[in-house]
Write an enzyme that holds these catalytic residues in place. Structure first.
Site, mmCIF file in Angstrom:
data_model
loop_
_atom_site.group_PDB
_atom_site.id
_atom_site.type_symbol
_atom_site.label_atom_id
_atom_site.label_comp_id
_atom_site.label_asym_id
_atom_site.label_seq_id
_atom_site.Cartn_x
_atom_site.Cartn_y
_atom_site.Cartn_z
ATOM 1 N N PHE A 69 0.870 -1.187 0.000
ATOM 2 C CA PHE A 69 0.000 0.000 0.000
ATOM 3 C C PHE A 69 0.904 1.232 0.000
ATOM 4 O O PHE A 69 0.833 2.089 0.867
ATOM 5 C CB PHE A 69 -0.912 -0.042 1.238
ATOM 6 C CG PHE A 69 -2.200 0.731 1.096
ATOM 7 C CD1 PHE A 69 -3.073 0.481 0.048
ATOM 8 C CD2 PHE A 69 -2.548 1.696 2.028
ATOM 9 C CE1 PHE A 69 -4.274 1.182 -0.067
ATOM 10 C CE2 PHE A 69 -3.748 2.400 1.923
ATOM 11 C CZ PHE A 69 -4.605 2.140 0.866
ATOM 12 N N GLU A 121 -0.591 -6.162 -16.431
ATOM 13 C CA GLU A 121 -0.465 -5.120 -17.457
ATOM 14 C C GLU A 121 0.506 -4.012 -17.070
ATOM 15 O O GLU A 121 1.273 -3.508 -17.886
ATOM 16 C CB GLU A 121 -1.850 -4.516 -17.746
ATOM 17 C CG GLU A 121 -1.877 -3.611 -18.954
ATOM 18 C CD GLU A 121 -1.458 -4.379 -20.212
ATOM 19 O OE1 GLU A 121 -0.320 -4.166 -20.655
ATOM 20 O OE2 GLU A 121 -2.250 -5.185 -20.732
ATOM 21 N N GLY A 179 11.544 12.158 -7.492
ATOM 22 C CA GLY A 179 11.091 10.850 -6.999
ATOM 23 C C GLY A 179 11.024 9.756 -8.046
ATOM 24 O O GLY A 179 10.387 8.730 -7.817
ATOM 25 N N ASP A 220 16.490 -2.063 -15.391
ATOM 26 C CA ASP A 220 15.026 -1.994 -15.417
ATOM 27 C C ASP A 220 14.522 -2.212 -16.850
ATOM 28 O O ASP A 220 13.548 -2.945 -17.076
ATOM 29 C CB ASP A 220 14.546 -0.633 -14.874
ATOM 30 C CG ASP A 220 13.045 -0.493 -14.990
ATOM 31 O OD1 ASP A 220 12.323 -1.083 -14.170
ATOM 32 O OD2 ASP A 220 12.568 0.186 -15.941
ATOM 33 N N LYS A 239 12.145 -5.314 -18.411
ATOM 34 C CA LYS A 239 10.923 -5.124 -19.212
ATOM 35 C C LYS A 239 11.031 -5.867 -20.548
ATOM 36 O O LYS A 239 10.056 -6.477 -21.005
ATOM 37 C CB LYS A 239 10.683 -3.629 -19.438
ATOM 38 C CG LYS A 239 10.208 -2.961 -18.144
ATOM 39 C CD LYS A 239 10.115 -1.475 -18.269
ATOM 40 C CE LYS A 239 9.536 -0.899 -16.977
ATOM 41 N NZ LYS A 239 9.822 0.513 -16.807
ATOM 42 N N GLY A 247 2.767 7.681 -14.400
ATOM 43 C CA GLY A 247 3.022 7.823 -12.955
ATOM 44 C C GLY A 247 2.184 6.795 -12.234
ATOM 45 O O GLY A 247 1.510 5.976 -12.882
HETATM 46 N N1 LIG Z 1 5.649 3.593 -8.864
HETATM 47 C C1 LIG Z 1 5.249 3.316 -10.113
HETATM 48 O O1 LIG Z 1 4.754 4.181 -10.844
HETATM 49 C C2 LIG Z 1 5.353 1.903 -10.652
HETATM 50 C C3 LIG Z 1 5.178 1.677 -12.035
HETATM 51 C C4 LIG Z 1 5.177 0.359 -12.524
HETATM 52 C C5 LIG Z 1 5.398 -0.692 -11.651
HETATM 53 N N2 LIG Z 1 5.620 -0.441 -10.299
HETATM 54 C C6 LIG Z 1 5.831 -1.580 -9.407
HETATM 55 O O2 LIG Z 1 4.773 -1.596 -8.431
HETATM 56 C C7 LIG Z 1 5.244 -2.136 -7.202
HETATM 57 C C8 LIG Z 1 4.934 -1.146 -6.067
HETATM 58 O O3 LIG Z 1 5.590 0.078 -6.331
HETATM 59 P P1 LIG Z 1 5.415 1.331 -5.352
HETATM 60 O O4 LIG Z 1 5.975 2.494 -6.081
HETATM 61 O O5 LIG Z 1 4.034 1.377 -4.838
HETATM 62 O O6 LIG Z 1 6.394 0.903 -4.155
HETATM 63 P P2 LIG Z 1 6.381 1.505 -2.662
HETATM 64 O O7 LIG Z 1 5.819 2.871 -2.652
HETATM 65 O O8 LIG Z 1 7.754 1.245 -2.138
HETATM 66 O O9 LIG Z 1 5.327 0.555 -1.880
HETATM 67 C C9 LIG Z 1 5.596 -0.803 -1.608
HETATM 68 C C10 LIG Z 1 4.575 -1.303 -0.613
HETATM 69 O O10 LIG Z 1 4.845 -2.683 -0.339
HETATM 70 C C11 LIG Z 1 4.911 -2.870 1.106
HETATM 71 N N3 LIG Z 1 5.769 -4.038 1.348
HETATM 72 C C12 LIG Z 1 7.096 -4.154 1.230
HETATM 73 N N4 LIG Z 1 7.492 -5.416 1.500
HETATM 74 C C13 LIG Z 1 6.358 -6.094 1.838
HETATM 75 C C14 LIG Z 1 6.088 -7.436 2.245
HETATM 76 N N5 LIG Z 1 7.061 -8.348 2.337
HETATM 77 N N6 LIG Z 1 4.809 -7.772 2.537
HETATM 78 C C15 LIG Z 1 3.805 -6.866 2.439
HETATM 79 N N7 LIG Z 1 4.001 -5.590 2.042
HETATM 80 C C16 LIG Z 1 5.259 -5.217 1.739
HETATM 81 C C17 LIG Z 1 5.437 -1.571 1.609
HETATM 82 O O11 LIG Z 1 5.157 -1.450 2.992
HETATM 83 P P3 LIG Z 1 5.823 -0.251 3.884
HETATM 84 O O12 LIG Z 1 5.459 1.049 3.263
HETATM 85 O O13 LIG Z 1 5.196 -0.406 5.213
HETATM 86 O O14 LIG Z 1 7.274 -0.521 3.820
HETATM 87 C C18 LIG Z 1 4.627 -0.599 0.760
HETATM 88 O O15 LIG Z 1 3.319 -0.484 1.277
HETATM 89 C C19 LIG Z 1 6.745 -2.405 -7.398
HETATM 90 O O16 LIG Z 1 6.944 -3.754 -7.703
HETATM 91 C C20 LIG Z 1 7.109 -1.514 -8.578
HETATM 92 O O17 LIG Z 1 8.222 -1.988 -9.302
HETATM 93 C C21 LIG Z 1 5.603 0.820 -9.796
#
Ligand SMILES: NC(=O)c1ccc[n+]([C@@H]2O[C@H](COP(=O)([O-])OP(=O)(O)OC[C@H]3O[C@@H](n4cnc5c(N)ncnc54)[C@H](OP(=O)(O)O)[C@@H]3O)[C@@H](O)[C@H]2O)c1
Length: 338
Positions: free
Chosen positions: A11, A148, A205, A219, A223, A320
């Site tokens: 989350f 996706e 960020g 990265d 992909k 984003g």
């Molecule tokens: N950001 C983007 O635009 C984007 C785009 C494409 C793909 N993605 C992919 O989407 C995924 C999430 O990205 P994000 O940007 O949302 O990352 P993020 O902001 O770092 O959030 C990760 C979440 O996962 C939780 N977490 C970490 N380890 C965990 C575990 N073992 N069990 C349960 N929860 C866990 C974290 O908890 P805490 O906060 O409490 O640590 C946090 O809530 C990643 O795989 C990323 O590569 C992201």
């Protein structure tokens, strides 16, 4: 009216953007697809977890520092326990990517499928490290494993081949798939040094404190591996993608490109060669005659060459977490209405 119980594992940026989008689209989902939902579980790493079988108030969850305070129901012991106990129909797995082996996300997905859930993820790790086994497991359970948002966020690359282009064969692709390196190169064209451009990306960020995953092309290679594995049906590891990053591009090379009317792009490509696939991530000079020339900043592009349509191009402007969230929501609708 079909009602779905949803669980969010992770989350952070993406999980929260997805929760906001579900709130925004609640009425659309009901009116256009006859779908209603409640969120029965949310789990994080350090911000607690909550299970509420009668539904979690998403507005409150978005505000909460510690999710555990949102419910009186007993809290699951660990993540695996959470998945088993949240009683959801659909699990959204959005934990951080592990490029090395895809864990623990692969295990999360296996447990969710074992428990009869559809699984939808933006996490690239499980796709490049376990696509075939997860797909087989999902099929055996009569559930969907969709992802996706792992490439080009919300742009429908995988769904295009799954539904809109039946029987089409992907022969090759070329594209700009890593936003951070494209932003760095765009800033360097405006005469910033490599270090200044990286620092800018860190400030807004989109680059990590250690930017090597992006600037060294990892990265992008992940992909490419995901696209080849899924769309060309040839399992490929990121390590098997020939790869050169953008670290060594100098201001002199930028200046020369400018004088020639060209731009540097970190180009991802793959093409079938006999029964095999040749896959690369290389910096390339592109001219105004290339569609990649106009792709600036964090935007991305993919050109797909198929046996039936020739070249098809998708461009995604300014992605984003909100566009990543849309890819997840689209996967949800596609999974439950398929
Ligand atoms: N950001 C983007 O635009 C984007 C785009 C494409 C793909 N993605 C992919 O989407 C995924 C999430 O990205 P994000 O940007 O949302 O990352 P993020 O902001 O770092 O959030 C990760 C979440 O996962 C939780 N977490 C970490 N380890 C965990 C575990 N073992 N069990 C349960 N929860 C866990 C974290 O908890 P805490 O906060 O409490 O640590 C946090 O809530 C990643 O795989 C990323 O590569 C992201």
């Amino acid at each position: 009216m079909p009602h779905y119980k949803l669980a969010f594992l992770g989350f952070g940026n993406v999980g929260k953007a997805l929760a906001k989008l579900f709130l925004e689209k609640r009425r659309d989902l009901q009116v256009r697809y006859n779908l209603t939902f409640t969120v029965t579980g949310i789990a994080t790493g350090r911000h607690g977890m909550v299970i509420a079988t009668d539904g979690i108030d998403l507005e409150r969850a978005l505000e909460a520092d510690d999710l555990s305070k949102l419910s009186d129901e007993p809290i699951a012991m660990d993540t695996s326990d959470f998945i088993r106990k949240c009683k959801a129909d659909v699990l959204f797995e959005n934990t951080p990517v592990n490029y090395q082996d895809g864990q623990p996300a692969i295990r999360h997905i296996e447990i969710a499928l074992e428990n009869g859930m559809h699984v939808i993820t933006a996490n690239k790790g499980p796709v490049v490290h376990a696509y075939r086994s997860l797909k087989t497991q999902a099929e055996k359970m009569g559930r969907k494993f969709y992802f996706e948002s792992t490439v080009m966020d919300g742009a429908p690359v995988f769904a295009l081949f799954r539904s809109a282009l039946p029987a089409a064969q992907l022969l090759s692709f070329r594209g700009v798939l890593n936003s951070t390196t494209n932003m760095i190169l765009t800033r360097m064209e405006a005469r910033e040094s490599f270090e200044q451009a990286v620092a800018y990306c860190q400030r807004i960020g989109i680059a990590e404190t250690d930017p090597s995953g992006d600037v060294d092309g990892w990265d992008a290679a992940v992909k490419v591996a995901a696209l080849v594995t899924v769309l060309m049906d040839v399992p490929l590891k990121p390590q098997e993608v020939e790869r050169i990053g953008i670290r060594d591009i100098t201001q002199e090379q930028m200046e020369l490109a400018r004088r020639e009317g060209k731009r540097w792009k970190l180009v991802c490509s793959a093409r079938r060669v006999g029964g095999d696939v040749q896959a690369q991530v290389f910096p390339e000079l592109v001219g105004i005659d290339s569609a990649m020339y106009r792709v600036e900043g964090t935007s991305s592009i993919i050109q797909l060459k198929t046996d039936v349509l020739g070249m098809l191009t998708l461009v995604e402007d300014d992605p984003g977490p909100h566009t990543t969230a849309y890819g997840l929501l689209a996967d949800f609708v596609n999974a439950v209405t398929a």
